[in-house]
Write a protein that holds these residues in place. Structure first.
Motif, PDB file in Angstrom:
ATOM      1  N   SER A 148      38.986  39.894  40.494  1.00 54.98           N
ATOM      2  CA  SER A 148      40.158  40.791  39.723  1.00 54.98           C
ATOM      3  C   SER A 148      39.244  42.119  39.424  1.00 54.98           C
ATOM      4  N   GLN A 191      39.485  45.657  36.642  1.00 55.75           N
ATOM      5  CA  GLN A 191      40.065  46.478  35.665  1.00 55.75           C
ATOM      6  C   GLN A 191      39.502  47.750  35.587  1.00 55.75           C
ATOM      7  N   VAL A 195      44.342  50.864  30.705  1.00 55.40           N
ATOM      8  CA  VAL A 195      43.793  49.942  31.501  1.00 55.40           C
ATOM      9  C   VAL A 195      44.607  49.729  32.679  1.00 55.40           C
ATOM     10  N   TRP A 196      44.183  49.803  33.988  1.00 51.74           N
ATOM     11  CA  TRP A 196      44.830  49.338  35.171  1.00 51.74           C
ATOM     12  C   TRP A 196      44.139  47.722  35.437  1.00 51.74           C
ATOM     13  N   THR A 197      44.791  46.860  35.802  1.00 51.09           N
ATOM     14  CA  THR A 197      44.581  45.545  35.913  1.00 51.09           C
ATOM     15  C   THR A 197      45.358  45.042  37.054  1.00 51.09           C
ATOM     16  N   SER A 198      44.397  44.352  38.021  1.00 46.25           N
ATOM     17  CA  SER A 198      45.012  43.678  39.270  1.00 46.25           C
ATOM     18  C   SER A 198      43.834  42.572  39.750  1.00 46.25           C
ATOM     19  N   ASP A 199      44.552  41.693  40.420  1.00 43.73           N
ATOM     20  CA  ASP A 199      43.794  40.491  41.130  1.00 43.73           C
ATOM     21  C   ASP A 199      44.108  40.726  42.748  1.00 43.73           C
TER      22      ASP A 199
END
Length: 641
Positions: free
Chosen positions: A144, A146, A160-164
């Motif tokens: 992942s 962030q 905050v940008w978050t992705s898996d």
């Protein structure tokens, strides 16, 4: 700033990646790559861009967050949490910008990337950087990611940008007081190598050594990049010793380069280059660091390609050095450089400067150029043979041994300067090795009258001569040609004493008939010539035959072609033939000598199919010589030549 640019409420829930972006991420996450380290280069390049943008902004606007903050990049690892962090103090982003820049990348090239990935048979790491998708290469190693960011604008809020890397991403408010972006990567278990600081140092020094901002690693904040690129300095400020030290570190060559050139160009493209002519052919040096052909290509000090073969033509592959440009976008190319206008302009500039640098070496340092020619001369000939545009520019660089200068290198200009009065052509001879052509009967006239002839024994020479037909309005002529035009030398240089003995026209004709009868259809004709002095005979092509250069090309390429039957020209003034004319027609020695003269000529031309077959005949000739009567005044046995 309007409210929309800083809105957060519509980005706090999960958002869908576009379909093309999901396909791209799927490729990156589930494919195996041989060079996953490039993700760090991409993130550092992005950080460098952000720092450059904020530095430009602050030239006219100091009303930003953290105006005194150092413009720098920090790399940190947490082995317990298995995270790698890349942080910069650059321009930063608000929530809307994070969603736009990191959530919807179709406009940046995802579709083009997918098409290239579908069509490419190569490792996809070779095309990652071409389509503006470099950030997403981090998913090759990430479970992942962030991205915490705070814009330079004081009124913008941190997000905050978050992705898996699967279907969705989120953008949410966060606490971040300092300007810039912090990328936190949760590494996959098989990517633990990137938790080692020594490994990060290796990658930075390989790909990002000359990024114009300091890169620090670890809590100790050790700076690992040099920042100062020698090729971006003003040439007059760089000492020869500094150039040589850079070259030795760059190549691991223990010898200094023969010469170098430093380019700073503003138009038609902005570029910097530092080019070296090595003392040895790199591919032949076992300890040479840069044995692969190609220059190191940078875009704004960021390494794009370690061995870029698109900056020089193939024949200049021995050149070493770096090229750095402001006009090649970082998101256009990384491992594989696409053909475009900028690359074409760079190639033209670098090629022209390389040729001029070698010409200067030849003019100013003939001895050093001799070293260069012995090592790399065949590549210059290759350029003459293959280049459609620069071929003629290489003519002054050519060097040859010659009949009058067998142990020296002379140029075509030297050969013209030494031309005899009445000489119109530059003469050359082709052969397989210097020893055989040195004794060629084709050189008899030229040796006698001290007219120089260029010796050409490299395999590439025949190919080169298909293009090199004229220089400075003087045509090049093969001395073995049936259409050979001899120089119109002054009378005092061509006046010859008649031989003490001569044979009658009748005997000449009879001798010619003997040769024709014995050789039969192995030759098209036997002619008497006055162009030979020291040799008994030579072979020339009939006028309708393929020229000698093309014949040699076919032979070297092992292509099928019919060797034309030759014309045998005989020298009736030669003692051997004069003695033969006195022998009876049924004398067994006549046939032996005729056969041997013919096969000697074949051997000299490199056309004899089986030289060992001559052994028995040579032994028969020796036996005949031993059986001949002694001269009355001689102390030993002598042949009756």
């Amino acid at each position: 700033m309007n409210d929309e640019s800083n809105s957060v409420d519509k980005t706090t829930s999960a958002m869908q990646f576009k379909a093309e972006t999901r396909q791209l991420l799927n490729i990156l996450i589930h494919s195996l790559y041989t060079d996953r380290e490039i993700f760090l280069r991409e993130l550092i390049s992005n950080a460098s861009d952000a720092l450059t943008r904020v530095s430009y902004e602050m030239l006219t606007n100091r009303d930003v967050i953290d105006p005194e903050a150092e413009l720098a990049i920090h790399l940190n690892v947490d082995e317990t949490e298995r995270t790698l962090t890349v942080e910069d103090s650059g321009i930063g982003m608000n929530a809307a910008e994070l969603a736009e820049n990191l959530g919807t990348i179709a406009h940046s090239g995802a579709k083009a990337f997918l098409e290239a990935a579908r069509d490419s048979k190569a490792d996809l790491t070779n095309i990652i950087g071409q389509f503006g998708v470099g950030f997403y290469s981090a998913f090759m190693v990430a479970e992942s990611i962030q991205v915490f960011s705070r814009s330079y604008r004081k009124d913008d809020l941190a997000a905050v940008w978050t992705s898996d890397g699967t279907e969705t991403f989120t953008v949410e408010p966060t606490e971040k007081t300092n300007r810039g972006s912090r990328v936190v990567i949760k590494l996959k278990e098989d990517a633990a190598e990137f938790l080692k600081e020594y490994r990060l140092r290796e990658i930075v020094r390989k790909h990002s050594e000359y990024v114009p901002f300091p890169i620090y690693i670890g809590e100790s904040s050790e700076q690992v990049n040099q920042q100062t690129a020698i090729w971006r300095q003003t040439p007059r400020d760089v000492k020869t010793e500094e150039y040589q030290n850079f070259y030795k570190q760059f190549t691991l060559d223990s010898d200094a380069p023969l010469t170098q050139t430093h380019m700073v160009v503003d138009a038609p493209v902005q570029m910097y280059a530092l080019l070296f002519v090595p003392a040895h052919l790199p591919e032949n040096q076992p300890l040479y660091l840069r044995r692969d052909a190609g220059l190191r290509l940078y875009a704004r000090k960021v390494l794009i390609q370690d061995s870029c073969k698109d900056l020089l033509p193939e024949y200049l592959r021995f050149m070493q050095g770096v090229v750095d440009t402001e006009d090649l976008p970082l998101n256009v190319s990384r491992e594989t450089v696409q053909s475009n206008r900028v690359m074409a302009q760079l190639k033209k500039l670098v090629t022209n400067r390389s040729i001029e640098t070698i010409k200067t070496l030849a003019k100013d340092s003939p001895e050093e150029y001799g070293r260069f020619w012995s090592e790399m001369g065949h590549l210059i000939k290759e350029g003459v043979a293959t280049e459609q545009t620069e071929g003629e520019a290489l003519y002054p660089l050519l060097r040859f041994h010659s009949l009058q200068h067998p142990d020296e290198w002379i140029s075509l200009d030297d050969a013209i300067a030494a031309m005899k009065t009445g000489q119109k052509h530059l003469y050359y001879i082709l052969g397989d090795d210097p020893q055989s052509i040195a004794h060629s009967p084709h050189l008899d006239y030229f040796r006698k009258h001290q007219v120089d002839v260029l010796m050409m024994t490299d395999a590439i020479d025949s190919f080169m001569l298909l293009r090199l037909t004229e220089y400075q309005e003087h045509s090049l002529m093969n001395v073995a040609s049936a259409k050979l035009e001899l120089p119109d030398l002054p009378a005092d240089e061509t006046s010859e004493e008649k031989p003490a003995e001569d044979i009658s026209a009748e005997k000449m004709s009879a001798l010619s008939i003997r040769f024709k009868t014995i050789l039969g259809d192995r030759v098209t004709d036997v002619k008497i010539t006055d162009r030979l002095t020291d040799s008994p005979a030579r072979l020339v092509d009939p006028e309708d035959a393929l020229n000698p250069e093309m014949q040699r090309v076919y032979r070297l390429l092992e292509k099928e072609y019919t060797v034309p039957k030759k014309i045998l020209e005989i020298n009736t003034h030669h003692p051997l033939l004069m003695r033969m004319s006195e022998l009876d027609s049924d004398d067994s020695r006549v046939k032996l000598v005729v056969e041997q003269i013919y096969e000697d000529a074949l051997l000299i031309e490199g056309l004899h199919p089986d030289p060992s077959s001559m052994i028995q005949r040579i032994q028969d000739l020796m036996q005949a010589a031993l059986n001949a009567p002694q001269h009355a005044s001689g102390d030993g046995l002598k042949s009756q030549e």
